[in-house]
Scaffold this motif. Structure first.
Motif, PDB file in Angstrom:
ATOM      1  N   ARG A  17       0.826  -1.208   0.000  1.00  0.00           N
ATOM      2  CA  ARG A  17       0.000   0.000   0.000  1.00  0.00           C
ATOM      3  C   ARG A  17       0.863   1.262   0.000  1.00  0.00           C
ATOM      4  NH1 ARG A  17      -1.905   3.623   3.726  1.00  0.00           N
ATOM      5  NH2 ARG A  17      -3.974   4.530   3.280  1.00  0.00           N
ATOM      6  N   SER A  18       1.868   1.298   0.861  1.00  0.00           N
ATOM      7  CA  SER A  18       2.743   2.477   0.931  1.00  0.00           C
ATOM      8  C   SER A  18       3.507   2.682  -0.369  1.00  0.00           C
ATOM      9  CB  SER A  18       3.727   2.325   2.098  1.00  0.00           C
ATOM     10  OG  SER A  18       3.055   2.233   3.329  1.00  0.00           O
ATOM     11  N   VAL A  26       4.261   5.843  -5.426  1.00  0.00           N
ATOM     12  CA  VAL A  26       4.390   5.928  -6.878  1.00  0.00           C
ATOM     13  C   VAL A  26       3.224   6.700  -7.486  1.00  0.00           C
ATOM     14  CG1 VAL A  26       4.469   4.577  -9.010  1.00  0.00           C
ATOM     15  CG2 VAL A  26       5.756   3.816  -7.005  1.00  0.00           C
ATOM     16  N   SER A  27       2.037   6.549  -6.920  1.00  0.00           N
ATOM     17  CA  SER A  27       0.853   7.236  -7.457  1.00  0.00           C
ATOM     18  C   SER A  27       0.994   8.745  -7.401  1.00  0.00           C
ATOM     19  CB  SER A  27      -0.404   6.804  -6.681  1.00  0.00           C
ATOM     20  OG  SER A  27      -0.639   5.433  -6.826  1.00  0.00           O
ATOM     21  N   ALA A  28       1.816   9.246  -6.475  1.00  0.00           N
ATOM     22  CA  ALA A  28       2.006  10.689  -6.355  1.00  0.00           C
ATOM     23  C   ALA A  28       3.056  11.232  -7.304  1.00  0.00           C
ATOM     24  CB  ALA A  28       2.389  11.034  -4.918  1.00  0.00           C
ATOM     25  N   MET A  29       3.721  10.358  -8.070  1.00  0.00           N
ATOM     26  CA  MET A  29       4.758  10.803  -9.000  1.00  0.00           C
ATOM     27  C   MET A  29       4.147  11.542 -10.197  1.00  0.00           C
ATOM     28  SD  MET A  29       7.640   9.949  -7.692  1.00  0.00           S
ATOM     29  CE  MET A  29       8.363   8.831  -6.483  1.00  0.00           C
ATOM     30  N   GLY A  30       4.957  12.404 -10.788  1.00  0.00           N
ATOM     31  CA  GLY A  30       4.487  13.215 -11.906  1.00  0.00           C
ATOM     32  C   GLY A  30       4.106  12.400 -13.123  1.00  0.00           C
ATOM     33  N   TYR A  31       4.866  11.342 -13.439  1.00  0.00           N
ATOM     34  CA  TYR A  31       4.573  10.581 -14.650  1.00  0.00           C
ATOM     35  C   TYR A  31       3.248   9.828 -14.533  1.00  0.00           C
ATOM     36  CZ  TYR A  31       6.765   6.796 -11.927  1.00  0.00           C
ATOM     37  OH  TYR A  31       7.102   5.896 -10.956  1.00  0.00           O
ATOM     38  N   VAL A  32       2.833   9.484 -13.311  1.00  0.00           N
ATOM     39  CA  VAL A  32       1.534   8.836 -13.135  1.00  0.00           C
ATOM     40  C   VAL A  32       0.418   9.854 -13.352  1.00  0.00           C
ATOM     41  CG1 VAL A  32       0.038   7.608 -11.514  1.00  0.00           C
ATOM     42  CG2 VAL A  32       2.479   7.119 -11.575  1.00  0.00           C
ATOM     43  N   ARG A  33       0.584  11.050 -12.822  1.00  0.00           N
ATOM     44  CA  ARG A  33      -0.420  12.097 -13.040  1.00  0.00           C
ATOM     45  C   ARG A  33      -0.508  12.452 -14.517  1.00  0.00           C
ATOM     46  NH1 ARG A  33       2.052  14.375  -8.359  1.00  0.00           N
ATOM     47  NH2 ARG A  33       3.120  15.910  -9.688  1.00  0.00           N
TER      48      ARG A  33
END
Length: 316
Positions: free
Chosen positions: A203-204, A209-216
């Protein structure tokens, strides 16, 4: 750094660690009060038999001579003989190793089957009720003693339902069906405890990773959520997931003593438990050495997998 250079460096490091482990274990075993030779002889004790066993085991020599003698023999695979039955320690360890490896394999497979979907699901629903349920459940799993969980599973699946045996072991190659029936309860005990720990790490890692720019950026391009999750989020979270998986595998291989005792599982953990009770020095030292080798081998494998999962990581 090339793969061969990396392997040579890690093997040299592992050798230093093993020598350190041997020094610590050798010192601790000999500092514990009691006479292992007297205990090993039991009712067969006579002064002549006592002196003969001390001489045969090298315990009549100075400690420094005992250690270097043991170190030299261990380098050739000779770990001595058991005080209790006179069997070669190497044969005892190799005979118990398959049971522990099979238990670790089943435990880590069950742990991954639970932790990966639960951790990803919880991270993708951060702050919702489902996320809270997963976190509370995993915290409960971390807090529950494994021996209590094992007894609970025995009561449910063996005593009440009568589906699975309470103890025992069957070799995989000789009786696959019997092996599966006997390994399910101890494997489930080990797997549930490991899954509770791993779920929190998964989960952590996914949240980070979800907060990274490439995911956004991937989301802003309108890519399907499933594709973003699998290709960009989970894939890039595999490095920390590999780390905790390696730690759990090594922990299971070297630390399932209580589970093996509860289920009468004939693995390394139960062998160590019985050897400590009998003050069987050679078996204790050999088992700790083997567990240290397994731990270092798992860590080395995880380091090599880092470069496979993420080519940007260089072996160093």
């Amino acid at each position: 750094m090339t793969v061969l250079a990396f392997l040579a460096r890690r093997l040299a490091y592992s050798l230093v660690v093993l020598v350190g482990v041997l020094i610590v274990v050798f010192a601790l075993v000999h500092l514990v009060p009691g006479d292992p030779v007297r205990l090993a002889l039991g009712t067969r004790y006579t002064p002549a038999a006592y002196e003969a066993l001390r001489e045969a085991s090298g315990l009549n020599e100075p400690l420094i001579s005992q250690f270097f003698g043991y170190l030299g023999h261990a380098a050739t695979g000779n770990l001595g003989v058991s005080f209790r039955n006179g069997d070669p320690v190497t044969e005892l360890l190799l005979d118990r190793l398959p049971a522990t490896v099979s238990l670790a394999f089943v435990g880590i497979v069950l742990a991954l089957a639970i932790a990966l979907p639960a951790g990803v699901y919880s991270a993708l629903r951060e702050g919702r009720a489902s996320d809270a349920i997963v976190r509370i459940t995993s915290q409960f799993g971390v807090s529950v003693p494994d021996f209590w969980l094992g007894i609970l599973l025995i009561s449910l699946f063996s005593t009440v339902l009568g589906w699975l045996p309470t103890s025992g072991y069957r070799p995989l190659l000789e009786d696959p069906g019997g092996w599966l029936r006997h390994v399910m309860l101890p494997g489930l005990t080990v797997g549930l405890v490991a899954a509770a720990i791993m779920t929190r790490y998964v989960r952590s890692a996914v949240l980070e990773v979800s907060a990274m720019g490439y995911v956004r950026t991937a989301r802003s391009k309108g890519l399907p959520p499933r594709l973003v999750t699998m290709r960009h989020t989970v894939r890039n979270a595999l490095v920390p997931i590999l780390t905790i998986t390696g730690i759990q595998v090594a922990t299971i291989l070297s630390g399932v003593i209580v589970v093996e005792v509860v289920f009468a599982w004939p693995g390394l953990g139960r062998l160590v438990f019985n050897s400590v009770a009998a003050r069987d020095y050679p078996v204790i030292q050999g088992a700790v050495l083997l567990m240290a080798v397994l731990f270092l081998a798992v860590n080395l494998l995880v380091d090599l997998l880092y470069a496979v999962v993420d080519p940007r990581i260089r072996l160093s």
